[in-house]
Design an enzyme around this catalytic site. Sequence first.
Site, short mmCIF file in Angstrom:
data_model
loop_
_atom_site.label_atom_id
_atom_site.label_comp_id
_atom_site.label_asym_id
_atom_site.label_seq_id
_atom_site.Cartn_x
_atom_site.Cartn_y
_atom_site.Cartn_z
CB ILE A 37 -0.95 0.00 1.22
CG1 ILE A 37 -1.93 -1.17 1.12
CG2 ILE A 37 -1.70 1.31 1.34
CD1 ILE A 37 -2.82 -1.34 2.35
N GLY A 74 6.52 4.33 4.44
CA GLY A 74 6.75 5.54 5.23
C GLY A 74 8.11 5.48 5.88
N GLY A 75 8.44 6.53 6.61
CA GLY A 75 9.73 6.58 7.27
C GLY A 75 9.88 5.53 8.34
CG MET A 76 8.74 5.96 11.95
SD MET A 76 7.83 6.54 13.41
CE MET A 76 6.35 7.19 12.66
CB VAL A 82 1.20 0.18 4.95
CG1 VAL A 82 -0.22 -0.34 5.21
CG2 VAL A 82 1.64 1.11 6.06
CE LYS A 95 1.19 2.11 10.49
NZ LYS A 95 1.83 3.09 9.61
CG ASP A 141 1.62 11.68 12.98
OD1 ASP A 141 1.80 12.89 12.67
OD2 ASP A 141 2.03 10.75 12.28
#
Length: 972
Positions: free
Chosen positions: A97, A100-102, A105, A122, A215
Amino acid sequence: MASSQWSRATSLLNAMLEADPADPEAWLDDRCGEDAALRVEVWSLWRAYEEGPLSGDMRGADWLGASGAVPASVTDAPASVFESGARIGAYRVTGEIGVGGMSVVYRAERDDGNYDQTVAIKLLQRRLHADDADARFRAERQVLASLDHPNIARLLDGGVTEGGRPYLVMEHVDGLPITQYAEAHALDLDARLDLLLQVADAVQGAHGSLVVHRDLKPSNVLVTETEAGPQVKLLDFGIAKLLDDSLPVTRPVTRTGHHLMTPSYAAPEQIRRAEVTVATDVYQLGVLAYELLTGGRPFDMQDKRLTEVERLVVETDPARPSRAATSEAVPPRALKGDLDTILLQALRKAPGRRYRSVEALAADLRRHRRREPIHARTATLGYRTRKFVQRHRWGLATTVGGVLLMAAALVAVLHERNQAQQEARKAEQVSAFLVDLFEAADPNESQGDTLTARTLLQRGRDRVSALDDEPAVQAEMMHVLGQTHRRLARYEAADTLLRGALDLRSSIHGDAHPATLESLSALALLRRDRGDYPAADTLLRNVIRVRRALRGETDSSVVRALMHRGFVQRRRDDLPGAEKSLREALDAKRARADAPDLLTAELLFNQAAVLREQDRHAAALPLQRRSLDLVRQRTDGPHPGVEANLGNLALLRSEQSDYAAADSLYRAAIEQATALYGPEHPQGALWTGNLGTVHLEQFQYAPADSLFRRALAIDRAVYEMPHPRAALHLDNLADTHSEAGRYAIADSTYRAALRMMGQVYAPLHPRVANTLRDHGQLLMRAGRIDSAAATLERSVAMYRETRPEDHPELETARLRLATAQLRRGRLSAADSIAHAVLGRSTAGDSSHVRIGQSLHVRGTVARRRGQLPRADSLYSAARQAYRAAGPGAHWWTAVVQMRRAQGQKARGDYATAELLLVRAHDRLCRERGTPDHYTKQARRALASLYGAWRPAENADRYRRSQGALDCPSSPL
């Protein structure tokens, strides 16, 4: 760079970011050793991370990959790749999907044969390293999975891969980010507000479970189409807290790191790395609302460096939404007025000045939609009238004549405002009106607008004299004005007004009337605030006696008076009396069977303070937190209860050696006090002085000195001298001079503090004993041993008159006296004192240091007697005790090393003695600094060693040990 070296560098960088060391260079030196290339690489990555550009959402959330310093060949590939068909737990990956930085997904299907389900997985980039990390991760995951709200995407499952990477299985949401959805469907203002209210309801629901999102941004707020209409789904609720790797997840007050925020949506406290609370979500929801309604964000972060981001978020006010609006679907005029006010209230820099909760923000949005007055605006007569007309314009339009319309509106507004006063007598109506007029001057109501407060106060005092023909109203006004002057620390004016109110009420109603007792109680609080605790105690005893006779044991006025007396008794160091008064107050409050309220919060606050002063921190902390939560739930904006609780929480954290938390909490308390009372108020001075002690405890002498002087200047400008608070600030200043090696000025400052204490305290008082104890230590350091011993003996004698035999402060004074006896050569006396202190000590965090110091003294006695094996054994036990204490006490192990080195020198083992002394010197340099007494002592011990050990060969080292007292990374 080789891949193995790159792996080591990135791994070390991750560890460094998690540790967030105060001295990054020293931290790297300890871990890189002789590998200079590795150190250079990690340092460059860290500097790039700290100073690199933060453009867009992804860079703000990046853990490592987008810092700009990582080779493309490394960052282009996710940390862990799962192709379609791969399994993660009970699920089969069907596609990616996003990255991201962390995390990465994936879309996945359940593949265990039980049932069909599409999910989002995730996969977190960070590995779990600690032994208990897996269990803690699962515990936090369970809390997040328990969130049950139709607008929150559920956390369904989770686990840890064989490679140690945690993953989360979440409800799959096929939707658009809220801002994209609104633009794609050209939603009007009402439809956008509908979506916002869904978001607010979801956030508030999670806050009810004490889970904070921290966030909130469009990519975490998706909108899907349902039969009932557009439905909001919040993603990643609480995931940032889980990633922060600290328990428990449900605690709303926490710290934030560089990587757990998105700069475009970050609140000022996140940028400043201060505490994150529900107010952070209020701010982020404000940013989200700003973007949804105007088409743009409050600040343009594109291609901004970290320093620019900090300046924008922390210092710059956003433009009014009505001026920033660019969306064609929501014209600027639709935002002007209430929506401007609501959004800007949510976006206030100080957390305490925002809406107290997301629920309060949503309530104002709903009031705006119903055309009712919002709470974020002052409810002036004109404003309420306009709102009434807007709500009833069609009905009023049929009324004959403009005059009748206005009259109807005014009647309705006045009815709303004065419903509770309709049956009151005329004199009471006048009094209530005047009180309402002047409440705006009260700092609790004016939110720190002290210029307006003082203007209104002066106007009120001018008008009091015009009420001579209505003494009851005059007394009411004098009482209100006196109370407000007291809160603004204008004590002379407060004294005149409150005495006048008391005299009038006594002459009109008699001494036993509730109004008279109200003025008597206010006068008692004024005496308390001015530091005249005996007078305050006498007045409060009288108030309690009469109120009990009139209203019974459980009346709220009796509960409050008992609470105030408990506070005064605590300040008089009568802890058993304070505990008794507060227990009576709490029992009376419980007997009333009332719901928890602000009085409950005050009682818990005072109970926690007594427990803290009894050294019962574990019992005090939950009471203090509960008190703060109760106040925040029942107030909006700056409030004295929030300020006081923040300050006492900081005090607890400081005494537990959690200096980072204490620093942040004290700064929040100062911010609250400044907003309430202005910058020159003794409440701000109180927390400023306490912040100075946090720096002093960390051996940061220059900032400590500055903060103590600032606090002392404020108190001298406000209070009549002498005053207990000013004496305390002088004592703290003297401590700073003593620790920094400025012995002459420290001696003079201690004497000034003692002179003032002699004027404001009883002849035997523990605060005086405390200052004598510290002065005795200074005299010892200055080489005036006989004077030091005499001063410490006075301190011990005074403590014994005012404290229990095993009180920590008394035991500390005894141990300092033992050290003085050592310096005088009275070994038996020193050993006897230390042995007695050790016998009274029990294992526990608060006594580990005293145990270590007792063993330390006894070890030195044994060494002086030539019993070197016994000395080694005692020193080893002392080191273990210091290590068992909190981190703030660990530097004591370096002092023990110095003493052990003296034993090795006595044996003739100079090489071991040098090794111990150099290590001790290095640690003391790092932790206590160059000017510190013990750092200098280590340097002198090295000089003595080199002078005795092959002087010719060690001449260069001897000269260097005699040089300027610097603390380079390799000192000798």
